[in-house]
Design a protein around this motif. Structure first.
Motif, PDB file in Angstrom:
ATOM      1  N   GLY A  81       0.844  -1.190   0.000  1.00 40.14           N
ATOM      2  CA  GLY A  81       0.000   0.000   0.000  1.00 40.14           C
ATOM      3  C   GLY A  81       0.878   1.238   0.000  1.00 40.14           C
ATOM      4  N   CYS A 141      -5.283   1.674   0.262  1.00 37.00           N
ATOM      5  CA  CYS A 141      -4.922   0.421  -0.392  1.00 37.00           C
ATOM      6  C   CYS A 141      -5.825   0.231  -1.608  1.00 37.00           C
ATOM      7  CB  CYS A 141      -5.115  -0.761   0.545  1.00 37.00           C
ATOM      8  SG  CYS A 141      -4.213  -0.651   2.103  1.00 37.00           S
ATOM      9  N   HIS A 195      -7.532  -2.651  -4.163  1.00 38.13           N
ATOM     10  CA  HIS A 195      -7.817  -4.082  -4.294  1.00 38.13           C
ATOM     11  C   HIS A 195      -8.993  -4.271  -5.242  1.00 38.13           C
ATOM     12  CE1 HIS A 195      -7.878  -8.290  -3.332  1.00 38.13           C
ATOM     13  NE2 HIS A 195      -9.157  -8.211  -3.035  1.00 38.13           N
ATOM     14  N   LEU A 197      -9.431   1.443  -0.592  1.00 37.63           N
ATOM     15  CA  LEU A 197      -9.800   1.314   0.815  1.00 37.63           C
ATOM     16  C   LEU A 197      -8.991   2.297   1.643  1.00 37.63           C
ATOM     17  CD1 LEU A 197     -10.256  -1.621  -0.511  1.00 37.63           C
ATOM     18  CD2 LEU A 197     -10.344  -2.379   1.838  1.00 37.63           C
ATOM     19  N   TYR A 220     -12.496  -5.054   3.549  1.00 37.51           N
ATOM     20  CA  TYR A 220     -13.141  -5.534   2.326  1.00 37.51           C
ATOM     21  C   TYR A 220     -13.324  -7.037   2.476  1.00 37.51           C
ATOM     22  CZ  TYR A 220     -13.821  -6.877  -2.545  1.00 37.51           C
ATOM     23  OH  TYR A 220     -14.320  -7.401  -3.710  1.00 37.51           O
ATOM     24  N   CYS A 240     -10.009  -8.677   3.835  1.00 40.03           N
ATOM     25  CA  CYS A 240      -8.819  -7.842   3.773  1.00 40.03           C
ATOM     26  C   CYS A 240      -9.023  -6.586   4.625  1.00 40.03           C
ATOM     27  CB  CYS A 240      -8.532  -7.392   2.341  1.00 40.03           C
ATOM     28  SG  CYS A 240      -8.234  -8.734   1.184  1.00 40.03           S
ATOM     29  N   THR A 241      -7.949  -6.127   5.233  1.00 37.56           N
ATOM     30  CA  THR A 241      -7.958  -4.884   6.005  1.00 37.56           C
ATOM     31  C   THR A 241      -6.818  -4.016   5.520  1.00 37.56           C
ATOM     32  OG1 THR A 241      -8.819  -6.059   7.929  1.00 37.56           O
ATOM     33  CG2 THR A 241      -7.896  -3.871   8.311  1.00 37.56           C
ATOM     34  N   CYS A 242      -7.099  -2.741   5.273  1.00 40.16           N
ATOM     35  CA  CYS A 242      -6.073  -1.797   4.831  1.00 40.16           C
ATOM     36  C   CYS A 242      -5.294  -1.309   6.047  1.00 40.16           C
ATOM     37  CB  CYS A 242      -6.721  -0.624   4.097  1.00 40.16           C
ATOM     38  SG  CYS A 242      -5.524   0.555   3.436  1.00 40.16           S
ATOM     39  N   LEU A 256      -2.286  -3.926   2.343  1.00 39.56           N
ATOM     40  CA  LEU A 256      -3.515  -4.675   2.532  1.00 39.56           C
ATOM     41  C   LEU A 256      -3.173  -6.050   3.100  1.00 39.56           C
ATOM     42  CD1 LEU A 256      -6.531  -4.181   1.833  1.00 39.56           C
ATOM     43  CD2 LEU A 256      -6.127  -5.443  -0.262  1.00 39.56           C
ATOM     44  N   CYS A 288      -4.699  -9.693   4.008  1.00 40.11           N
ATOM     45  CA  CYS A 288      -5.853 -10.512   3.650  1.00 40.11           C
ATOM     46  C   CYS A 288      -5.674 -11.940   4.144  1.00 40.11           C
ATOM     47  CB  CYS A 288      -6.033 -10.558   2.135  1.00 40.11           C
ATOM     48  SG  CYS A 288      -6.203  -8.952   1.342  1.00 40.11           S
TER      49      CYS A 288
END
Length: 113
Positions: free
Chosen positions: A29, A34, A36, A41, A47, A58-60, A65, A67
């Motif tokens: 990122g 981020c 994706h 994000l 996400y 997934c988390t920024c 990111l 995932c």
């Protein structure tokens, strides 16, 4: 230990103990957001892909990111011979080979994502 190093340690450790069908991964990122699959994000935004065939969350983060696969994966090794594995959404289920509406009659091991 910095936050980025702690996240990296956590994800590397997770990948070492999770069976090969399950995975966690990191996408780079820019420290502020981020990218994706065409989505941008914001930091700490989540996400989720819940419709398969591969389900993941997934988390920024500031480093990028992070995932991991989600859902249930049945471990085939040791699965009783009268059972088979079917996919239902994000999850696998062990069921009777003769009647898929019945659960597997025997020991079944699974991993949650």
């Amino acid at each position: 230990m910095s936050t980025n190093k702690m996240y990296l340690f956590f994800f590397v450790s997770t990948m070492l103990v999770v069976p090969s069908k399950m995975a966690c991964w990191i996408e780079s990122g820019n420290g502020k957001s981020c990218q994706h699959e065409g989505h941008t994000l914001a930091l700490n935004e989540v996400y989720e892909n819940n419709w398969g065939p591969r389900c993941y969350k997934c988390t920024c983060r500031t480093f990028g990111l992070s995932c991991c696969d989600t859902g249930t994966v049945i471990i085939r090794e040791g699965l009783p011979s009268n059972c088979k594995v079917i996919k239902k959404g994000c999850h696998e289920e062990a069921v009777s080979k003769t009647d898929e509406s019945k659960p597997c009659d025997g020991p079944v091991r699974a991993v949650l994502g």
